[in-house]
Design a protein around this motif. Structure first.
Motif, PDB file in Angstrom:
ATOM      1  N   TRP A   1       0.512   2.859 -10.615  1.00 18.53           N
ATOM      2  CA  TRP A   1       0.116   3.209  -9.247  1.00 18.53           C
ATOM      3  C   TRP A   1      -1.219   3.951  -9.261  1.00 18.53           C
ATOM      4  O   TRP A   1      -1.604   4.540 -10.270  1.00 18.53           O
ATOM      5  CB  TRP A   1       1.196   4.038  -8.566  1.00 18.53           C
TER       6      TRP A   1
ATOM      7  N   VAL B   1       3.523  -0.759  -6.183  1.00 13.90           N
ATOM      8  CA  VAL B   1       3.257  -0.102  -4.902  1.00 13.90           C
ATOM      9  C   VAL B   1       2.846  -1.138  -3.859  1.00 13.90           C
ATOM     10  O   VAL B   1       2.389  -2.229  -4.197  1.00 13.90           O
ATOM     11  CB  VAL B   1       2.152   0.970  -5.043  1.00 13.90           C
TER      12      VAL B   1
ATOM     13  N   HIS C   1       8.662   0.373  -4.540  1.00 13.44           N
ATOM     14  CA  HIS C   1       8.217   1.761  -4.476  1.00 13.44           C
ATOM     15  C   HIS C   1       8.743   2.514  -3.259  1.00 13.44           C
ATOM     16  O   HIS C   1       9.250   3.623  -3.396  1.00 13.44           O
ATOM     17  CB  HIS C   1       6.687   1.845  -4.540  1.00 13.44           C
TER      18      HIS C   1
END
Length: 271
Positions: A150, A199, A238
């Protein structure tokens, strides 16, 4: 016909992961295999196992209340033996990975999330359970592009990162990148049919968690790639309780394929 099952945010659900590939030609895993702390049941997870259920509950409550300053204070209090605790967490993570990769259906195409330790993965991946990051692989004639980890949050200039007297985090996951580094990984993929990341792209409806009541980390680079290349799908996880699980950007269907720990059901992709 090709049938792919996709999961994200496994967080220790070895029982469900073992069944996740049933009826599929392959399994795609988009990260967060480890269960560090179960915020719904803080008696479960590595942190609770090592520090006790009371510490786990304390962490979970402060995170729910957005008391992140207090989280750091409690973390510092628990760091009487940072090296010893870090080593214990690493060993607990290895044990979880050993169980998860052992039951993971094959073939599996994997990338890692923010609550993963990618430095440990070479011990567990093989030619049937492979790890990809900033890489493209062809599955059933479609190009799948993978981006692991991320992008780190960028603090405003008026809110500089505290360094003097600060203690390190309890554990270094090694899955975070600067926004520039993360964008370079996305750019390395080029046009793909399926954009796979942990993400979400930086779209408000996709990054807002309705339980934590805040926008979770997302990527502008992923959004730019979607707008530029228009893949068939953008798949990610996520955000455990998103405001929207899916929406369309141009011709791209953006789908949150988690939270697998809670649902135990994979997302099915057929063509």
């Amino acid at each position: 016909m090709t049938r792919i099952h996709v999961v994200s945010d496994v967080h220790g659900r070895a029982d469900a992961l073992a069944r996740a590939g049933d009826g599929a030609d392959a399994l795609v895993v988009l990260g967060d295999l480890l269960l560090y702390l179960d915020y719904a049941d803080p008696t479960q997870g590595i942190l609770a196992d090592l520090l006790g259920a009371e510490a786990g509950a304390e962490f979970a409550e402060m995170r729910k209340e957005h008391r992140f300053g207090d989280l750091r204070s409690v973390g510092a209090r628990l760091m009487s033996d940072p090296a010893g605790l870090s080593a214990a967490i690493t060993e607990a993570a290895k044990a979880q990975y050993a169980e998860l990769f052992d039951v993971m259906p094959t073939p599996a195409y994997c990338t890692y999330g923010n609550v993963d330790m990618p430095k440990l993965w070479p011990e567990f991946v093989d030619d049937k359970r492979r790890m990809f990051d900033a890489e493209v692989v062809e599955i059933g004639g479609w190009r799948f592009g993978f981006v692991g980890g991320w992008p780190r949050k960028v603090l405003p200039a008026a809110q500089p990162r505290r360094t003097t007297g600060a203690r390190p985090p309890i554990v270094q996951f090694g899955a975070d990148f600067s926004p520039e580094e993360y964008a370079a990984k996305v750019a390395a993929l080029g046009p793909v049919d399926v954009l796979c990341s942990h993400v979400p792209p930086a779209v408000p409806e996709l990054r807002w968690d309705t339980v934590t009541r805040r926008p979770e980390v997302a990527s502008e680079a992923l959004l730019n790639a979607i707008e530029q290349h228009q893949p068939r799908y953008a798949l990610f996880g996520h955000v455990h309780q998103p405001l929207q699980h899916r929406l369309r950007i141009g011709r791209t269907e953006c789908v949150n394929v988690g939270h697998f720990r809670a649902t135990g059901e994979p997302f099915v992709l057929e063509w």
